[in-house]
Design an enzyme around this catalytic site. Structure first.
Site, PDB file in Angstrom:
ATOM      1  CG  ASN A  43      -1.853   1.130   1.331  1.00  0.00           C
ATOM      2  OD1 ASN A  43      -1.553   2.227   0.855  1.00  0.00           O
ATOM      3  ND2 ASN A  43      -3.000   0.914   1.958  1.00  0.00           N
ATOM      4  CE  LYS A  91      -2.100   0.102   5.931  1.00  0.00           C
ATOM      5  NZ  LYS A  91      -2.072  -1.243   6.500  1.00  0.00           N
ATOM      6  CG  ASP A 139      -3.112  -5.598   9.986  1.00  0.00           C
ATOM      7  OD1 ASP A 139      -2.080  -5.847   9.344  1.00  0.00           O
ATOM      8  OD2 ASP A 139      -4.220  -6.136   9.773  1.00  0.00           O
ATOM      9  CB  THR A 140      -4.896   0.777  10.135  1.00  0.00           C
ATOM     10  OG1 THR A 140      -3.561   1.137  10.463  1.00  0.00           O
ATOM     11  CG2 THR A 140      -5.833   1.908  10.546  1.00  0.00           C
ATOM     12  N   GLY A 170      -8.568   5.552   2.098  1.00  0.00           N
ATOM     13  CA  GLY A 170      -9.474   4.739   2.913  1.00  0.00           C
ATOM     14  C   GLY A 170     -10.668   5.525   3.433  1.00  0.00           C
ATOM     15  CE1 TYR A 171     -14.634   2.364   5.734  1.00  0.00           C
ATOM     16  CE2 TYR A 171     -12.408   1.536   6.099  1.00  0.00           C
ATOM     17  CZ  TYR A 171     -13.733   1.316   5.783  1.00  0.00           C
ATOM     18  OH  TYR A 171     -14.167   0.033   5.506  1.00  0.00           O
TER      19      TYR A 171
HETATM   20  P1  IMP Z   1      -5.122  -2.476   6.329  1.00  0.00           P
HETATM   21  O1  IMP Z   1      -4.388  -2.058   7.537  1.00  0.00           O
HETATM   22  O2  IMP Z   1      -4.288  -2.356   5.100  1.00  0.00           O
HETATM   23  O3  IMP Z   1      -5.756  -3.844   6.477  1.00  0.00           O
HETATM   24  O4  IMP Z   1      -6.255  -1.402   6.101  1.00  0.00           O
HETATM   25  C1  IMP Z   1      -7.576  -1.606   6.521  1.00  0.00           C
HETATM   26  C2  IMP Z   1      -8.511  -0.616   5.890  1.00  0.00           C
HETATM   27  O5  IMP Z   1      -8.497   0.583   6.629  1.00  0.00           O
HETATM   28  C3  IMP Z   1      -8.261  -0.243   4.439  1.00  0.00           C
HETATM   29  O6  IMP Z   1      -9.512  -0.140   3.808  1.00  0.00           O
HETATM   30  C4  IMP Z   1      -7.600   1.086   4.502  1.00  0.00           C
HETATM   31  O7  IMP Z   1      -7.893   1.870   3.391  1.00  0.00           O
HETATM   32  C5  IMP Z   1      -8.214   1.663   5.776  1.00  0.00           C
HETATM   33  N1  IMP Z   1      -7.249   2.527   6.431  1.00  0.00           N
HETATM   34  C6  IMP Z   1      -6.043   2.168   6.944  1.00  0.00           C
HETATM   35  N2  IMP Z   1      -5.422   3.259   7.443  1.00  0.00           N
HETATM   36  C7  IMP Z   1      -6.259   4.310   7.232  1.00  0.00           C
HETATM   37  C8  IMP Z   1      -6.143   5.697   7.499  1.00  0.00           C
HETATM   38  O8  IMP Z   1      -5.143   6.216   8.019  1.00  0.00           O
HETATM   39  N3  IMP Z   1      -7.208   6.448   7.148  1.00  0.00           N
HETATM   40  C9  IMP Z   1      -8.325   5.929   6.569  1.00  0.00           C
HETATM   41  N4  IMP Z   1      -8.464   4.649   6.280  1.00  0.00           N
HETATM   42  C10 IMP Z   1      -7.428   3.834   6.599  1.00  0.00           C
END
Ligand code: IMP
Length: 192
Positions: A9, A12, A68-69, A149-150
């Site tokens: 990503n 990120k 992970d977020t 993302g969000y």
């Molecule tokens: P993952 O950590 O890549 O699994 O991300 C999980 C989801 O949360 C994805 O849809 C990301 O786009 C969203 N996401 C992760 N970090 C952020 C952020 O900082 N802001 C908004 N959405 C986020």
């Protein structure tokens, strides 16, 4: 210092590079010829992040970290949470995920939500975890074009604007990711 960032990503990597500064070089999975999808089968960020980092470390032998977020919304009993990436379906776009949240929240006065980031770092086989949270509210329509993302539907506490309306620099001073990576940086300093 060079570390493998267990992600492809670009958003990120860009945020983390900005938070951590130029003394760190982060290699994405494709840059170390790791092309497999790593499943995220668990119901906590801690467990998913741990598996991701361990899989990459065991396969490549390289020092690495996974991040992970998730977005946790009170009125939705913590959803989308660990399913944030695929809330509106396996291949859902960010816009579709945002639309699904807005629909589920329609008319709901409780807008409280928070982002949580968990990092699992593995250096020479030693595993450490760090976490950061950013609390705020879900607004009623997508606003702003920055971030990812969000971000267009999340307004951090004490902010007038969504994460998608503020500059990346500003987001990186208050975000969940910033808080987790500050702890990560403090730990790395103890190793040098
Ligand atoms: P993952 O950590 O890549 O699994 O991300 C999980 C989801 O949360 C994805 O849809 C990301 O786009 C969203 N996401 C992760 N970090 C952020 C952020 O900082 N802001 C908004 N959405 C986020």
């Amino acid at each position: 210092m060079q570390l493998v960032f267990c992600t492809n990503n670009a958003h990120k990597v860009s945020e983390v590079s900005q938070i951590m500064g130029p003394q760190f070089e982060f290699l994405r999975l494709h840059q170390v010829a790791f092309y497999d999808e790593i499943p995220e089968p668990f119901d906590t960020l801690e467990a998913n992040s741990n598996t991701k980092a361990k899989t990459v470390y065991e396969r490549t032998g390289l020092d690495c970290f996974a991040e992970d977020t998730g977005l946790f919304i009170e009125a939705l009993q913590g959803a989308p949470g660990v399913y944030s990436a695929r809330y509106a379906g396996e291949r859902a776009t960010a816009s579709e995920n945002n639309d699904k949240v807005l629909l589920a929240m329609q008319g709901n006065p409780n807008r409280k939500a928070y982002f949580k980031t968990v990092i699992t770092l593995i250096i020479s086989g030693v595993v450490k975890q760090f976490a950061g949270e950013c609390h705020g509210t879900i607004i009623t329509e997508k606003t702003g074009v920055q971030g990812f993302g969000y971000d267009p539907i999340f307004k951090a506490d004490n902010q007038e604007l969504t994460f998608a309306e503020i500059s990346p620099n500003e987001k990186n001073t208050i975000s969940h990711r910033k808080k987790a990576f500050d702890l990560f940086a403090i730990y790395l300093k103890t190793l040098s």
